[in-house]
Design a protein around this motif. Structure first.
Motif, PDB file in Angstrom:
ATOM      1  N   ASN A  90       0.863  -1.180   0.000  1.00 47.93           N
ATOM      2  CA  ASN A  90       0.000   0.000   0.000  1.00 47.93           C
ATOM      3  C   ASN A  90       0.903   1.234   0.000  1.00 47.93           C
ATOM      4  O   ASN A  90       1.828   1.318   0.812  1.00 47.93           O
ATOM      5  CB  ASN A  90      -0.898   0.025   1.238  1.00 47.93           C
ATOM      6  CG  ASN A  90      -1.728  -1.243   1.368  1.00 47.93           C
ATOM      7  OD1 ASN A  90      -2.326  -1.718   0.395  1.00 47.93           O
ATOM      8  ND2 ASN A  90      -1.761  -1.813   2.565  1.00 47.93           N
ATOM      9  N   VAL A  91       0.657   2.166  -0.886  1.00 44.00           N
ATOM     10  CA  VAL A  91       1.522   3.338  -1.023  1.00 44.00           C
ATOM     11  C   VAL A  91       0.758   4.575  -0.571  1.00 44.00           C
ATOM     12  O   VAL A  91      -0.325   4.875  -1.104  1.00 44.00           O
ATOM     13  CB  VAL A  91       2.015   3.509  -2.474  1.00 44.00           C
ATOM     14  CG1 VAL A  91       2.990   4.674  -2.564  1.00 44.00           C
ATOM     15  CG2 VAL A  91       2.682   2.220  -2.973  1.00 44.00           C
ATOM     16  N   TYR A  92       1.357   5.283   0.401  1.00 40.89           N
ATOM     17  CA  TYR A  92       0.714   6.487   0.932  1.00 40.89           C
ATOM     18  C   TYR A  92       1.682   7.664   0.851  1.00 40.89           C
ATOM     19  O   TYR A  92       2.887   7.526   1.085  1.00 40.89           O
ATOM     20  CB  TYR A  92       0.284   6.278   2.392  1.00 40.89           C
ATOM     21  CG  TYR A  92      -0.721   5.166   2.571  1.00 40.89           C
ATOM     22  CD1 TYR A  92      -2.048   5.338   2.179  1.00 40.89           C
ATOM     23  CD2 TYR A  92      -0.356   3.944   3.124  1.00 40.89           C
ATOM     24  CE1 TYR A  92      -2.979   4.323   2.342  1.00 40.89           C
ATOM     25  CE2 TYR A  92      -1.263   2.925   3.298  1.00 40.89           C
ATOM     26  CZ  TYR A  92      -2.583   3.122   2.897  1.00 40.89           C
ATOM     27  OH  TYR A  92      -3.507   2.106   3.056  1.00 40.89           O
ATOM     28  N   ASN A  93       1.115   8.830   0.557  1.00 39.04           N
ATOM     29  CA  ASN A  93       1.912  10.052   0.414  1.00 39.04           C
ATOM     30  C   ASN A  93       1.766  10.900   1.671  1.00 39.04           C
ATOM     31  O   ASN A  93       0.658  11.351   1.999  1.00 39.04           O
ATOM     32  CB  ASN A  93       1.439  10.839  -0.818  1.00 39.04           C
ATOM     33  CG  ASN A  93       2.300  12.060  -1.076  1.00 39.04           C
ATOM     34  OD1 ASN A  93       3.331  12.263  -0.439  1.00 39.04           O
ATOM     35  ND2 ASN A  93       1.872  12.894  -2.015  1.00 39.04           N
ATOM     36  N   GLN A 124      -1.762  10.437  11.351  1.00 39.52           N
ATOM     37  CA  GLN A 124      -0.650   9.990  12.196  1.00 39.52           C
ATOM     38  C   GLN A 124       0.700  10.211  11.516  1.00 39.52           C
ATOM     39  O   GLN A 124       1.704  10.468  12.190  1.00 39.52           O
ATOM     40  CB  GLN A 124      -0.838   8.515  12.540  1.00 39.52           C
ATOM     41  CG  GLN A 124       0.272   7.935  13.419  1.00 39.52           C
ATOM     42  CD  GLN A 124       0.069   6.458  13.695  1.00 39.52           C
ATOM     43  OE1 GLN A 124      -0.932   5.870  13.275  1.00 39.52           O
ATOM     44  NE2 GLN A 124       1.011   5.857  14.412  1.00 39.52           N
ATOM     45  N   TYR A 125       0.700  10.144  10.169  1.00 41.84           N
ATOM     46  CA  TYR A 125       1.954  10.265   9.423  1.00 41.84           C
ATOM     47  C   TYR A 125       2.001  11.474   8.489  1.00 41.84           C
ATOM     48  O   TYR A 125       3.091  11.847   8.050  1.00 41.84           O
ATOM     49  CB  TYR A 125       2.194   8.998   8.594  1.00 41.84           C
ATOM     50  CG  TYR A 125       2.431   7.758   9.426  1.00 41.84           C
ATOM     51  CD1 TYR A 125       3.666   7.500   9.997  1.00 41.84           C
ATOM     52  CD2 TYR A 125       1.393   6.851   9.646  1.00 41.84           C
ATOM     53  CE1 TYR A 125       3.883   6.361  10.760  1.00 41.84           C
ATOM     54  CE2 TYR A 125       1.601   5.709  10.409  1.00 41.84           C
ATOM     55  CZ  TYR A 125       2.853   5.474  10.968  1.00 41.84           C
ATOM     56  OH  TYR A 125       3.064   4.362  11.730  1.00 41.84           O
ATOM     57  N   ASP A 126       0.886  12.071   8.192  1.00 42.63           N
ATOM     58  CA  ASP A 126       0.853  13.151   7.213  1.00 42.63           C
ATOM     59  C   ASP A 126       1.775  14.294   7.625  1.00 42.63           C
ATOM     60  O   ASP A 126       1.628  14.876   8.693  1.00 42.63           O
ATOM     61  CB  ASP A 126      -0.591  13.659   7.059  1.00 42.63           C
ATOM     62  CG  ASP A 126      -0.725  14.636   5.906  1.00 42.63           C
ATOM     63  OD1 ASP A 126       0.059  14.538   4.933  1.00 42.63           O
ATOM     64  OD2 ASP A 126      -1.610  15.521   5.971  1.00 42.63           O
ATOM     65  N   LYS A 127       2.770  14.580   6.744  1.00 38.08           N
ATOM     66  CA  LYS A 127       3.766  15.632   6.964  1.00 38.08           C
ATOM     67  C   LYS A 127       4.558  15.427   8.256  1.00 38.08           C
ATOM     68  O   LYS A 127       5.100  16.371   8.826  1.00 38.08           O
ATOM     69  CB  LYS A 127       3.093  17.019   6.972  1.00 38.08           C
ATOM     70  CG  LYS A 127       2.366  17.369   5.682  1.00 38.08           C
ATOM     71  CD  LYS A 127       1.700  18.719   5.781  1.00 38.08           C
ATOM     72  CE  LYS A 127       0.925  19.033   4.504  1.00 38.08           C
ATOM     73  NZ  LYS A 127      -0.207  18.094   4.261  1.00 38.08           N
ATOM     74  N   LYS A 128       4.674  14.165   8.706  1.00 32.08           N
ATOM     75  CA  LYS A 128       5.418  13.841   9.928  1.00 32.08           C
ATOM     76  C   LYS A 128       6.516  12.805   9.676  1.00 32.08           C
ATOM     77  O   LYS A 128       7.059  12.230  10.625  1.00 32.08           O
ATOM     78  CB  LYS A 128       4.462  13.309  11.000  1.00 32.08           C
ATOM     79  CG  LYS A 128       3.415  14.329  11.428  1.00 32.08           C
ATOM     80  CD  LYS A 128       2.449  13.731  12.437  1.00 32.08           C
ATOM     81  CE  LYS A 128       1.369  14.745  12.817  1.00 32.08           C
ATOM     82  NZ  LYS A 128       0.375  14.163  13.773  1.00 32.08           N
ATOM     83  N   LEU A 170       4.090   1.445   2.340  1.00 26.12           N
ATOM     84  CA  LEU A 170       5.221   2.324   2.036  1.00 26.12           C
ATOM     85  C   LEU A 170       4.692   3.746   2.140  1.00 26.12           C
ATOM     86  O   LEU A 170       3.882   4.183   1.312  1.00 26.12           O
ATOM     87  CB  LEU A 170       5.777   2.050   0.638  1.00 26.12           C
ATOM     88  CG  LEU A 170       7.101   2.755   0.276  1.00 26.12           C
ATOM     89  CD1 LEU A 170       7.802   2.026  -0.859  1.00 26.12           C
ATOM     90  CD2 LEU A 170       6.884   4.221  -0.132  1.00 26.12           C
ATOM     91  N   ILE A 171       5.131   4.450   3.172  1.00 24.50           N
ATOM     92  CA  ILE A 171       4.678   5.820   3.411  1.00 24.50           C
ATOM     93  C   ILE A 171       5.781   6.762   2.969  1.00 24.50           C
ATOM     94  O   ILE A 171       6.886   6.756   3.516  1.00 24.50           O
ATOM     95  CB  ILE A 171       4.344   6.037   4.904  1.00 24.50           C
ATOM     96  CG1 ILE A 171       3.311   5.000   5.368  1.00 24.50           C
ATOM     97  CG2 ILE A 171       3.832   7.441   5.141  1.00 24.50           C
ATOM     98  CD1 ILE A 171       3.022   5.036   6.859  1.00 24.50           C
ATOM     99  N   ILE A 172       5.505   7.582   1.976  1.00 24.86           N
ATOM    100  CA  ILE A 172       6.523   8.456   1.386  1.00 24.86           C
ATOM    101  C   ILE A 172       6.761   9.649   2.301  1.00 24.86           C
ATOM    102  O   ILE A 172       5.816  10.355   2.702  1.00 24.86           O
ATOM    103  CB  ILE A 172       6.069   8.939  -0.006  1.00 24.86           C
ATOM    104  CG1 ILE A 172       5.852   7.722  -0.921  1.00 24.86           C
ATOM    105  CG2 ILE A 172       7.098   9.881  -0.616  1.00 24.86           C
ATOM    106  CD1 ILE A 172       5.229   8.077  -2.264  1.00 24.86           C
TER     107      ILE A 172
END
Length: 220
Positions: A90-93, A124-128, A170-172
């Motif tokens: 799963n790919v997240y931006n 939880q991960y956005d811009k972090k 995979l969190i970019i």
């Protein structure tokens, strides 16, 4: 009159001739024999002790040399790693830049990975995520799944969560520019399946590597 003749006896008891009784100490043959036997025994003990010392020191030297040699026996075969086609990603931006998740997912698909969900990262991960990315998986994921995926994104941080599924994320991150060059990623992937030989061991053999500067054996 002889000087040995007692006074008043005249020459009746005079000693004549040239033979006189000799006063000699009795020979101590038993003591001499004992000393000889003792000397032989001492020499034998000294010789035996010397041989034992030589044996001990030479044995220790051999053991020291043997311990310095690396053990080149092949270790147990590592667990088989999953192939890219067996991994769903799963790919997240997590960056402000748009379109990165889809571009990355398309590239992973070209490299043989299965692609699951594609979109923006959760709060939880956005811009972090300051680095290149985060690889996230659960305990149910096959052994080595995150390692295989990690060959595609250099510098990514690997972590786990409580998910029960076998897919991984995979969190970019904001430091992301592109996936690892495919040729480099393929080389790293191959090295995972074939660990490097121990230092001092020749690759592909169970023998120690030849010392530097040693001349190869001549072929006739």
């Amino acid at each position: 009159m002889s000087m040995l003749t007692p006074p008043g006896l005249g020459g009746k008891y005079r000693i004549t001739g040239d033979k006189y009784p000799r006063m000699r100490r009795p020979r101590r043959r038993g003591r001499t024999a004992f000393i000889a036997v003792l000397a032989v025994a001492v020499l034998g003990l000294v010789g035996w002790g010397t041989q034992q010392l030589i044996h001990v020191f030479s044995g220790d030297a051999d053991k020291a040399v043997a311990s310095d040699r690396p053990s080149c026996k092949p270790s147990a075969a590592p667990a088989a790693l999953p192939k890219p086609g067996q991994i769903t990603v799963n790919v997240y931006n997590a960056t402000p830049r748009s379109g990165l998740a889809q571009q990355t997912a398309d590239e992973l698909k070209k490299r043989g990975f299965r692609v699951g969900t594609v979109g923006n990262a959760s709060a939880q991960y956005d811009k972090k995520v300051p680095g290149t990315g985060v690889l996230l998986g659960g305990s149910a994921a096959p052994h080595g799944t995150l390692s295989v995926l990690g060959t595609q994104l250099e510098g990514a941080r690997t972590t786990t969560d409580g998910r029960t599924g076998k897919d991984v994320d995979l969190i970019i991150g904001t430091g992301f520019h592109a996936l690892t060059v495919q040729k480099t990623a393929d080389t790293e992937l191959a090295s995972l399946a074939k660990p490097a030989p121990r230092p001092g061991c020749a690759q592909g053999s169970g023998k120690p590597a030849a010392k530097a500067g040693a001349e190869p054996a001549a072929h006739h």
